[in-house]
Design an enzyme around this catalytic site. Structure first.
Site, PDB file in Angstrom:
ATOM      1  N   LYS A 157       0.798  -1.225   0.000  1.00 26.66           N
ATOM      2  CA  LYS A 157       0.000   0.000   0.000  1.00 26.66           C
ATOM      3  C   LYS A 157       0.838   1.285   0.000  1.00 26.66           C
ATOM      4  CE  LYS A 157      -3.647  -0.545  -0.378  1.00 26.66           C
ATOM      5  NZ  LYS A 157      -4.973  -1.104  -0.630  1.00 26.66           N
ATOM      6  N   SER A 202      -2.445 -12.352   4.275  1.00 26.36           N
ATOM      7  CA  SER A 202      -2.912 -12.366   2.881  1.00 26.36           C
ATOM      8  C   SER A 202      -1.832 -12.930   1.959  1.00 26.36           C
ATOM      9  CB  SER A 202      -3.345 -10.965   2.431  1.00 26.36           C
ATOM     10  OG  SER A 202      -2.257 -10.067   2.403  1.00 26.36           O
TER      11      SER A 202
END
Ligand code: PMP
Length: 482
Positions: A42, A271
């Site tokens: 991110k 994840s």
């Protein structure tokens, strides 16, 4: 390499072969986004949305930035806003790991929590409301095209470059906003049409696979698969970029994340475990010689307080105890032998000047602490005073101010002579000795501290709700709780 700013180090993450956990008939690679400066994929989006808004004039110098995020976006934004000088407010559901909140606050951001029961959509609604109320710049990561664009411009180009002239049969990713999926998949569809795009989601919460947001259930793959289908994800789906949505069990995602650490030495989040679990499922039926690339979105350090670390022991395991007992010294299961009498150093003489100094302090200071600057028990005692709003004086025996002519050491010996032992800290209230850290906490619990403090004419906030255990050094707390 030299850089003008940390922001220039975003992107260009390595692709690493997973040789230990992959079956022999395929080549399994991972793109390790933990190499970004704040440890996640991110960082790319954070830098891109801020610079895009600056270019468009949508973000003015000094304007507050706000976003709803499970953490990684907020951490990336906190870095970007810190470097560029924008105040930042992050809205985050209370059930995301606490290390994320503290990281953002450490970087200077404000973190506003929303109830876990209101899920991802609740935190988004709160961010929109705050942005409208205050005229703040909302980065809108779930629909902002700059999010997908940065992945087309950077992540996808890095993949094309690193697989140039080589097979790439499958690209496997989880989705949060879908920025990674939309941005990478649209480039691969054009430049590498043979590459199958596989998106994974938790098997108990198949929102994308079914297209039904009400299939959302709580799952352990933080940062992915929210309780709605974000616009960027919906775009990728309707454009036909996604060849397969592959459900993965949450427990498998956790197990694969641990396996990546133990067998590949790659320390990444849940994840990442989910993407590798999906990649290994693909491998089961993939033709010999297939090449698979999995996205590993973030570092494992973001999950110390989550189920990922549930089975990681705090105290020594039976195996570690056995190692401890396999040699004679420093063992917890035997008492330390008393020091031989001859080896005991003769007590250094207490000088009159130091003794007088100590006497005067004890007489004059209503709440007095003899301490070492950074000793953790001294810190616990200071926190206890602070928790009850008791003003106190701390004599820091090892401070630079007390180092000349060993003044601190002389005062320490005088305190030791007075209390009958060398232990630090030592607390005096109204001239009366309470004792060390343990006695101080005992006195706080049984009301003696309040009584003495009041008798000494000092303020004491008795209303304060204090969790005494939380003030003690963390390792001690864990030990006594075990
Ligand atoms: N994994 C983690 C841990 C994340 O924080 C995110 C982003 N929220 C993703 C995966 C998915 O990335 P994207 O938003 O680009 O779909």
């Amino acid at each position: 390499m030299k850089y003008d700013s940390i922001l220039e180090t975003v992107g260009n993450t390595p692709i690493v072969k997973l040789s230990s956990i992959a079956p022999a008939h395929v080549s399994l690679y991972a793109k390790v986004e933990a190499f970004n400066p704040m440890g996640s994929v991110k960082d790319r989006l954070a830098l891109a949305v801020i610079e895009d808004a600056e270019r468009r004039g949508a973000l003015k110098p000094g304007q507050t930035v706000i976003e709803a995020t499970s953490g990684n976006t907020g951490i990336g934004l906190a870095m970007v806003c810190a470097r560029k000088g924008y105040p930042l407010v992050i809205v985050m559901a209370e059930n995301f790991s606490i290390e994320r909140r503290r990281l953002m606050r450490f970087l200077g951001a404000k973190v506003v929590l929303t109830p876990a029961a209101d899920k991802g959509s609740g935190m988004l609604a709160k961010a929109i409301e705050l942005a409208e109320t205050h005229g703040w710049f909302l980065t809108r990561q779930f629909e902002n095209e700059a999010n997908a664009d940065v992945h087309s411009r950077t992540t996808a180009q890095e993949i094309l470059r690193d697989f140039e002239g080589e097979r790439l049969d499958y690209w496997v990713s989880s989705y949060g906003t879908g920025g990674t999926v939309k941005g990478v998949a649209r480039v691969l569809k054009e430049k590498r049409p043979e590459t199958k795009i596989v998106v994974t989601e938790p098997d108990n919460s198949q929102v994308l696979g079914t297209g039904l947001p009400d299939r959302f259930r709580p799952h352990p793959v933080q940062g992915t698969s929210p309780d709605f289908i974000p616009k960027l994800t919906a775009d990728a789906k309707s454009a036909g970029y996604i060849d397969q949505v592959l459900p993965v069990n949450g427990g498998d995602a956790l197990r694969r994340a641990r396996e990546l650490a133990v067998r590949e030495g790659i320390f990444v989040g849940i994840s990442a475990g989910a993407a590798v679990a999906a990649a290994l499922k693909i491998a089961e039926t993939a033709p010999r010689g297939s090449t698979i690339l999995a996205m590993l979105p973030d570092t494992g350090e973001r999950y110390l307080s989550t189920p990922l670390f549930d089975d990681v022991a705090v105290d020594m395991t039976a195996e570690e105890e056995a190692i401890s007992k396999s040699s004679p010294s420093n063992r917890f299961d035997i008492r330390p032998a008393p020091a031989p009498a001859a080896a005991t150093a003769p007590a250094a003489a207490v000088d009159a000047e130091a003794a007088a100094f100590v006497d005067k302090l004890i007489r004059e200071e209503p709440a007095l602490l003899f301490a070492l600057e950074w000793c953790e028990f001294c810190w616990a005692t200071r926190k206890l005073f602070k928790a009850h709003a008791v003003p106190y004086r701390s004599i820091d025996l090892d401070s630079v101010a007390m180092q000349e002519n060993d003044w601190g050491g002389r005062v320490r010996r005088a305190v030791g002579a007075r209390v009958g032992g060398p232990t630090i800290p030592q607390v005096f209230i109204g001239g009366e000795l309470i004792g060390g850290n343990a006695e101080m906490f005992e006195a706080a619990r049984n009301g003696e501290l309040e009584r003495l403090v009041r008798a000494a004419g000092v303020t004491f906030d008795a209303e304060a709700k204090v969790d005494y255990g939380s003030l003690l050094p963390k390792w001690l707390k864990q030990k006594s709780a075990a």
